[in-house]
Every structure is written in structure tokens, then in C-alpha cells.
Design a protein around this motif. Structure first.
Motif, PDB file in Angstrom:
ATOM      1  N   SER A  11      -6.698   0.503   5.511  1.00 13.64           N
ATOM      2  CA  SER A  11      -5.816   1.303   4.668  1.00 13.64           C
ATOM      3  C   SER A  11      -6.311   1.304   3.229  1.00 13.64           C
ATOM      4  CB  SER A  11      -4.389   0.734   4.719  1.00 13.64           C
ATOM      5  OG  SER A  11      -3.557   1.347   3.760  1.00 13.64           O
ATOM      6  N   ALA A  12      -6.053   2.403   2.534  1.00 14.16           N
ATOM      7  CA  ALA A  12      -6.399   2.486   1.119  1.00 14.16           C
ATOM      8  C   ALA A  12      -5.351   1.809   0.241  1.00 14.16           C
ATOM      9  CB  ALA A  12      -6.546   3.954   0.702  1.00 14.16           C
ATOM     10  N   ARG A  13      -4.183   1.522   0.823  1.00 11.15           N
ATOM     11  CA  ARG A  13      -3.149   0.706   0.157  1.00 11.15           C
ATOM     12  C   ARG A  13      -2.605  -0.245   1.203  1.00 11.15           C
ATOM     13  NH1 ARG A  13       2.611   0.866  -1.464  1.00 11.15           N
ATOM     14  NH2 ARG A  13       2.969   2.551   0.040  1.00 11.15           N
ATOM     15  N   TRP A  28      -0.985  -3.031   3.467  1.00 10.15           N
ATOM     16  CA  TRP A  28       0.097  -4.006   3.473  1.00 10.15           C
ATOM     17  C   TRP A  28       0.314  -4.483   4.902  1.00 10.15           C
ATOM     18  CZ3 TRP A  28       1.857   1.213   3.107  1.00 10.15           C
ATOM     19  CH2 TRP A  28       2.745   1.618   4.107  1.00 10.15           C
ATOM     20  N   GLY A  66      -3.288  -5.710  -6.675  1.00 10.77           N
ATOM     21  CA  GLY A  66      -2.557  -4.540  -6.211  1.00 10.77           C
ATOM     22  C   GLY A  66      -3.450  -3.371  -5.852  1.00 10.77           C
ATOM     23  N   TYR A  67      -4.425  -3.634  -5.012  1.00 10.21           N
ATOM     24  CA  TYR A  67      -5.388  -2.597  -4.628  1.00 10.21           C
ATOM     25  C   TYR A  67      -4.676  -1.364  -4.071  1.00 10.21           C
ATOM     26  CZ  TYR A  67      -9.294  -0.271  -2.330  1.00 10.21           C
ATOM     27  OH  TYR A  67     -10.215   0.670  -1.940  1.00 10.21           O
ATOM     28  N   ASN A  68      -4.991  -0.186  -4.607  1.00 10.89           N
ATOM     29  CA  ASN A  68      -4.388   1.065  -4.152  1.00 10.89           C
ATOM     30  C   ASN A  68      -5.316   2.225  -4.499  1.00 10.89           C
ATOM     31  OD1 ASN A  68      -2.862   3.265  -3.458  1.00 10.89           O
ATOM     32  ND2 ASN A  68      -1.259   2.927  -4.978  1.00 10.89           N
ATOM     33  N   ARG A  69      -5.934   2.822  -3.485  1.00 13.17           N
ATOM     34  CA  ARG A  69      -6.854   3.934  -3.685  1.00 13.17           C
ATOM     35  C   ARG A  69      -6.282   5.262  -3.190  1.00 13.17           C
ATOM     36  NH1 ARG A  69     -11.203   5.115  -6.778  1.00 13.17           N
ATOM     37  NH2 ARG A  69     -12.984   3.733  -6.442  1.00 13.17           N
ATOM     38  N   LEU A  70      -5.014   5.278  -2.801  1.00  9.99           N
ATOM     39  CA  LEU A  70      -4.424   6.502  -2.274  1.00  9.99           C
ATOM     40  C   LEU A  70      -4.596   7.714  -3.198  1.00  9.99           C
ATOM     41  CD1 LEU A  70      -1.087   5.221  -0.682  1.00  9.99           C
ATOM     42  CD2 LEU A  70      -3.126   6.010   0.520  1.00  9.99           C
ATOM     43  N   SER A  75       0.777   1.701   7.285  1.00  8.16           N
ATOM     44  CA  SER A  75      -0.153   1.674   6.156  1.00  8.16           C
ATOM     45  C   SER A  75      -1.372   2.544   6.439  1.00  8.16           C
ATOM     46  CB  SER A  75      -0.581   0.226   5.882  1.00  8.16           C
ATOM     47  OG  SER A  75      -1.532   0.150   4.854  1.00  8.16           O
ATOM     48  N   GLU A  89      -0.390   6.279   6.352  1.00  9.69           N
ATOM     49  CA  GLU A  89      -0.291   6.740   4.963  1.00  9.69           C
ATOM     50  C   GLU A  89      -1.665   7.160   4.446  1.00  9.69           C
ATOM     51  OE1 GLU A  89       2.032   4.996   1.169  1.00  9.69           O
ATOM     52  OE2 GLU A  89       0.358   3.744   1.832  1.00  9.69           O
ATOM     53  N   THR A  90      -2.677   6.368   4.775  1.00 11.52           N
ATOM     54  CA  THR A  90      -4.046   6.694   4.364  1.00 11.52           C
ATOM     55  C   THR A  90      -4.509   7.991   5.020  1.00 11.52           C
ATOM     56  OG1 THR A  90      -4.651   4.398   3.947  1.00 11.52           O
ATOM     57  CG2 THR A  90      -6.451   5.916   4.484  1.00 11.52           C
TER      58      THR A  90
END
Length: 277
Positions: free
Chosen positions: A114-116, A118, A199-203, A228, A231-232
Motif C-alpha cells: 500500500s502507498a499508505r 496500515w 507517517g509514510y503516505n504516497r497516495l 489499505s 485504497e492504493t
């Protein structure tokens, strides 16, 4: 920025290049479920990432250094274009590589990632750790032993990594998990946890990825949840999503034939990702 590390890499087959990226803990050898199949038609490159397997590292580094290493690997083997397959952490790096080198990445196969990311993993008890250690050791000695699976495997942390406690799944575990764990350095663990803590998040950046993507998930994954991964998939412009019931984070080892068949179908539907323009 640290120096580029010449990565140990497992190479199989001939043809259009496919770069395979493993998870944490892991090694390039953990991707044999993919490379043994794909190398019949393509040339597969499965490196040990920095600080994993035989790509030894003795100092702290950051996640960005993995990308430096991988770009250097492509240059080293003269790979101008490639399809990238990534499992878990490897999938995150695959997306990062597509953002960094859009002209060189023709497509993405994203497995349990996932790009975010969890998860919803329950707390781990001392008994979980004890049973996991015993199950792993006995499985290493006697892979797929039914008594061990029933007595320790299903009561260990393996119950969160797989849902189908079959001899096939435990055979893959015996060949890969213990060795990968022992060969994973503290520096690679620190780099990964630092990125997660930040808090890695590339969405928001996924819209920049133009190449086709196949996003695959296990519906009972507790490490990187199926939601998760979905969502990606929804943030990628040209993606196909598939979720496998009654499987978890190590689903490629639970349902290898079904998974590889679906990958083959996707490759046939997207010939441009393997250089057939």
C-alpha cells in the motif's frame, strides 16, 4: 545520503526484464514463487535489498537509499525498461521507483502492499512468540509436518501471516522465513520503522504513475490490510484490483497456482508492460 551499495542479485531466465523486490524481513530468494514461474519467459532480477540477505550493511541508512541502490542495479545490468513486482515493502519501493524513473518502469505488480500502509494486527503475547519459534524450528527440520502445524503453527504468529495452513504454505515458510529473519540487519529494520513512524503516505502522488498496475491482496491480511491496498488501487490511474478470500499477508505461498495464473492473464491483457508495444 549514503553510498550506493552493489546489491546481491538472483538472476534467472532470458527475455524482457522483471525486477522483483522482497518484503521485510526478506531476501531476493523469497520471491522464488514468482521468479521460478516468470523466468520461463522473462529474465528476472531479484536483489537482496540493502541490509537484507547477502547485501550486507553496517551503518544506518534511510529508505531513499534503497532507490539509489536499485537505480544503480538497473544501470549495472543495462536495463533500460522493466516491469517491477514488489511484495509488501517491495511494493512500496516499486511505486517509489515508478515515481522516480517513470520512463524505465513499464508496469507494476503490487502484492500485499500500500502507498499508505496500515494494519490491524492484534497485540503479541509471550506465548505467540514461543509458539512461533517452536513452529518455525520444527518446520525448518521437517517442512509441512501436520502435527507441528496443528500443535504449534495454528497457535503461533503464522496464524496472522497465512489462513490456509497447508503443507505447501509451510514448505515455502521453511525455505524462506527463518533464514530471511536471521539475515535482516538492525539497520534495515530501523530504516523501515523510521519511515512508518514519520507517517509514510504516497497516495497524493500516485496520479503521476501512468503505467498499468496489478494490485493483489489477501482479504485477511493483518499486516497491510486489504482495504489499505484497495485504497492504493483506487488512486492509481490504470490499475486492476484482485482480493483473494481466506488468505493473508503471505498469500502467494498459500495459493501460488491461482495467483500465478492471474498474473499471466494480466500480462496477456497488457502486452506493453513486457515490451510488446
Amino acid at each position: 545520503m549514503n553510498y550506493q551499495l552493489p546489491l546481491n542479485v538472483y538472476i534467472q531466465g532470458e527475455g524482457f526484464p522483471i525486477l522483483g523486490l522482497h518484503g521485510h524481513p526478506g531476501t531476493g530468494g523469497n520471491l522464488s514463487v514468482f521468479t521460478n514461474h516468470l523466468s520461463k519467459r522473462f529474465q528476472t532480477f531479484a536483489p537482496d535489498l540493502r541490509g537484507y540477505g547477502k547485501s550486507r550493511c553496517n551503518q544506518d541508512f534511510v529508505m531513499q537509499d534503497h532507490l539509489e541502490d536499485l537505480e544503480a542495479l538497473l544501470d549495472r545490468f543495462g536495463i533500460e525498461k522493466c516491469l517491477v513486482l514488489g511484495w509488501s515493502l517491495g511494493g512500496i519501493l516499486a511505486m517509489e521507483l515508478a515515481l522516480r524513473l517513470p520512463q524505465r518502469v513499464t508496469g507494476l505488480i503490487l502484492v500485499a502492499t500500500s502507498a499508505r500502509p496500515w494494519g490491524n494486527h492484534p497485540p503479541i503475547s509471550w506465548q505467540d512468540n514461543l509458539y512461533t519459534g517452536v513452529a518455525a524450528l520444527l518446520n525448518y527440520i521437517k517442512p509441512g509436518w501436520d502435527w507441528n502445524i496443528e500443535t504449534f503453527g495454528k497457535r503461533s504468529l503464522f496464524r496472522y501471516l497465512i489462513q490456509q495452513h497447508t503443507p505447501t504454505a509451510y514448505s515455502y515458510i521453511s525455505k524462506s522465513v527463518l533464514q530471511a529473519y536471521l539475515q535482516t540487519s538492525q539497520y534495515s529494520t530501523r530504516a523501515l520503522y523510521s519511515a512508518i513512524k514519520a507517517g509514510y503516505n504516497r497516495l497524493p502522488d500516485l496520479q503521476k504513475i501512468e503505467c498499468p498496475s496489478l494490485v493483489l491482496a489477501g482479504d485477511q491480511d493483518r499486516h497491510i490490510t486489504a482495504d489499505s491496498s484497495l485504497e492504493t488501487a483506487r488512486h492509481l490511474k490504470n490499475s486492476h484490483w484482485q482480493c483473494y478470500p481466506h488468505t493473508a499477508h503471505l498469500f502467494p505461498w498459500e495459493i501460488p497456482q491461482q495467483l500465478l495464473g492471474d498474473i499471466d492473464v494480466w500480462l496477456e491483457a497488457h502486452p506493453q508492460v513486457i515490451g510488446n508495444w
